[in-house]
Scaffold this active site. Structure first.
Site, PDB file in Angstrom:
ATOM      1  N   THR A 291      85.936  54.518  44.619  1.00 32.62           N
ATOM      2  CA  THR A 291      87.309  53.986  44.517  1.00 32.62           C
ATOM      3  C   THR A 291      87.465  52.621  45.170  1.00 32.62           C
ATOM      4  O   THR A 291      88.240  51.784  44.701  1.00 32.62           O
ATOM      5  CB  THR A 291      88.283  54.978  45.210  1.00 32.62           C
ATOM      6  OG1 THR A 291      88.122  56.249  44.597  1.00 32.62           O
ATOM      7  CG2 THR A 291      89.716  54.546  45.063  1.00 32.62           C
TER       8      THR A 291
ATOM      9  N   GLN B  48      80.392  80.357  55.172  1.00 34.03           N
ATOM     10  CA  GLN B  48      81.524  79.779  54.428  1.00 34.03           C
ATOM     11  C   GLN B  48      82.553  79.188  55.389  1.00 34.03           C
ATOM     12  O   GLN B  48      83.397  78.393  54.985  1.00 34.03           O
ATOM     13  CB  GLN B  48      82.182  80.857  53.555  1.00 34.03           C
ATOM     14  CG  GLN B  48      81.291  81.271  52.405  1.00 34.03           C
ATOM     15  CD  GLN B  48      81.850  82.426  51.593  1.00 34.03           C
ATOM     16  OE1 GLN B  48      83.038  82.700  51.604  1.00 34.03           O
ATOM     17  NE2 GLN B  48      80.976  83.111  50.873  1.00 34.03           N
ATOM     18  N   CYS B  49      82.477  79.566  56.661  1.00 35.02           N
ATOM     19  CA  CYS B  49      83.366  78.952  57.658  1.00 35.02           C
ATOM     20  C   CYS B  49      82.902  77.528  57.925  1.00 35.02           C
ATOM     21  O   CYS B  49      81.715  77.266  58.006  1.00 35.02           O
ATOM     22  CB  CYS B  49      83.309  79.722  58.984  1.00 35.02           C
ATOM     23  SG  CYS B  49      83.932  81.381  58.869  1.00 35.02           S
TER      24      CYS B  49
ATOM     25  N   ASP C 230      81.206  56.208  39.771  1.00 35.67           N
ATOM     26  CA  ASP C 230      82.012  57.165  40.517  1.00 35.67           C
ATOM     27  C   ASP C 230      80.973  58.104  41.149  1.00 35.67           C
ATOM     28  O   ASP C 230      80.006  58.500  40.484  1.00 35.67           O
ATOM     29  CB  ASP C 230      82.908  57.940  39.540  1.00 35.67           C
ATOM     30  CG  ASP C 230      83.860  58.890  40.258  1.00 35.67           C
ATOM     31  OD1 ASP C 230      85.066  58.691  40.139  1.00 35.67           O
ATOM     32  OD2 ASP C 230      83.383  59.842  40.906  1.00 35.67           O
ATOM     33  N   SER C 231      81.163  58.458  42.409  1.00 37.85           N
ATOM     34  CA  SER C 231      80.085  59.184  43.091  1.00 37.85           C
ATOM     35  C   SER C 231      79.868  60.595  42.555  1.00 37.85           C
ATOM     36  O   SER C 231      78.900  61.249  42.934  1.00 37.85           O
ATOM     37  CB  SER C 231      80.319  59.211  44.595  1.00 37.85           C
ATOM     38  OG  SER C 231      81.300  60.159  44.935  1.00 37.85           O
ATOM     39  N   SER C 232      80.711  61.068  41.665  1.00 40.25           N
ATOM     40  CA  SER C 232      80.428  62.353  41.033  1.00 40.25           C
ATOM     41  C   SER C 232      79.178  62.254  40.157  1.00 40.25           C
ATOM     42  O   SER C 232      78.572  63.272  39.809  1.00 40.25           O
ATOM     43  CB  SER C 232      81.611  62.803  40.173  1.00 40.25           C
ATOM     44  OG  SER C 232      82.731  62.939  40.994  1.00 40.25           O
TER      45      SER C 232
ATOM     46  N   ASP D  65      83.633  61.221  47.260  1.00 43.65           N
ATOM     47  CA  ASP D  65      83.462  62.600  46.772  1.00 43.65           C
ATOM     48  C   ASP D  65      82.108  63.205  47.158  1.00 43.65           C
ATOM     49  O   ASP D  65      82.037  64.356  47.584  1.00 43.65           O
ATOM     50  CB  ASP D  65      83.618  62.663  45.246  1.00 43.65           C
ATOM     51  CG  ASP D  65      85.063  62.450  44.801  1.00 43.65           C
ATOM     52  OD1 ASP D  65      85.952  62.423  45.671  1.00 43.65           O
ATOM     53  OD2 ASP D  65      85.293  62.305  43.587  1.00 43.65           O
TER      54      ASP D  65
END
Ligand code: ASP
Length: 339
Positions: free
Chosen positions: A12, A274-275, A56-58, A89
């Site tokens: 961006t 997942q924490c 775009d970093s995706s 991202d």
């Protein structure tokens, strides 16, 4: 005079709203420079390498990570530090990967980007870019103050393999709850000296090989044998398993049998939580004791981004799953804390 290498990959920070389509599209680096006349006033020389294809970093991938590592290697002797402009991202994946690929790094590699384009009136890009350059050139007793791969965003400097993007709309896009920030920018630039890694003696070694075939098993209550079996039987050597709490999983026999079978057939499974805060403690609860006994690797407090890229890195360096497991549990670049 200090010399800084800027590498522009996209994101961006370097986008502009197309007047016709109203969508954000990339601009070239000269247009970025025009938006930051202050760059002229920084007391350093700036070299710029702009990727031919601004992304775009995706769309980031391991091939581009290798190109970045090569650029750092080729310019390493001639500059004092690097600033890499990158979309936010997937920035934490790239900074994690680069931290493993660059062994014995003794100069700053600072990733930055922004949430608003540099041409926007309320942009966060200028501060991010200017301070990232300040950090990349900061020295004490002729040595780099931050000889690490880092992310600088919204007044904070994070270790690159400890941070993750957690907010897509605030300027405060990154967090690193399991490791202190390395510097904070306010009226003064304050470095947390005791939290910054010191380089190991020796020349920079660049590792270019990565094995990107890694599977992810993210658990949820009710996950079925069919789903687990599909993931564990994928044609990959490494699996990142995202578990509950302090590294816990169901103790259902079908599940632990499937994990054992995967490990016995030569796969490496690393347990991360997942924490977002805290660490995996294999054996603390009954629900993780068996994992430890069967040889699941303890991922401690690693981020998902660090675990994935470390697995890619280790799979490409080593054949023996026992060595990969051991290295997975070892602090290589400050990415985990053994507890
Ligand atoms: N989609 C953008 C990217 O990652 C978002 C950003 O730059 O912050 O390239």
């Amino acid at each position: 005079m200090n010399q800084i290498q800027i590498i522009y990959t996209g994101g961006t920070i370097g986008m502009m709203t197309d007047p016709k389509t109203r969508a954000l599209k990339p601009i070239n680096f000269e247009q970025i420079m025009e938006n930051v006349p202050e760059l002229e006033r920084l007391n350093c020389k700036i070299k710029v390498h702009s990727f031919e294809q601004i992304i775009d970093s995706s769309n980031m991938n391991p091939r581009i990570w290798c190109e970045l590592a090569d650029l750092i290697h080729d310019n390493y002797e001639s500059v004092d530090g690097f600033v890499i402009l990158h979309g936010s991202d997937t920035m934490a994946f790239t900074s994690s990967a680069l931290s493993f690929m660059l062994e014995n790094l003794a100069k700053p590699v600072i990733f930055t980007g922004s949430q608003l384009p540099i041409s926007a009136v309320r942009t966060d890009a200028k501060e991010n870019l200017m301070t990232a350059i300040e950090i990349a050139k900061a020295k004490k007793n002729d040595r780099a103050r931050v000889p690490e791969v880092c992310i600088y965003f919204d007044y904070k400097l994070f270790r690159g393999n400890r941070a993750f993007k957690y907010n897509s709309s605030k300027f405060e896009a990154f967090r690193s709850p399991n490791y202190p920030i390395l510097a904070e920018s306010g009226v003064h630039l304050k470095f947390s000296i005791n939290d910054i890694r010191q380089p190991v003696e020796g020349p920079l070694r660049v590792h270019r090989r990565l094995e990107s075939d890694v599977a992810v098993l993210k658990l949820y209550p009710g996950i079925s044998p069919k789903v687990v079996e599909t993931i564990l039987s994928a044609d990959v050597r490494g699996i990142v398993m995202e578990t509950f709490g302090a590294g816990n999983t169901t103790t259902d026999k079908w599940f632990t049998d499937m994990l054992k079978h995967a490990i016995n057939s030569g796969k490496v499974i690393v347990d991360i939580s997942q924490c977002k805060v805290g660490t995996v403690e294999l054996g603390r609860y009954e629900t993780s004791k068996e994992l430890k006994d069967m040889g699941v690797a303890n991922g401690y407090d690693m981020t998902y981004e660090a675990a994935i890229t470390k697995m890619m890195f280790l799979l490409a360096q080593y054949e023996d799953p026992m060595i990969i497991k051991e290295m997975m549990e070892t602090d290589m670049r400050g990415e985990l804390t053994v507890s």
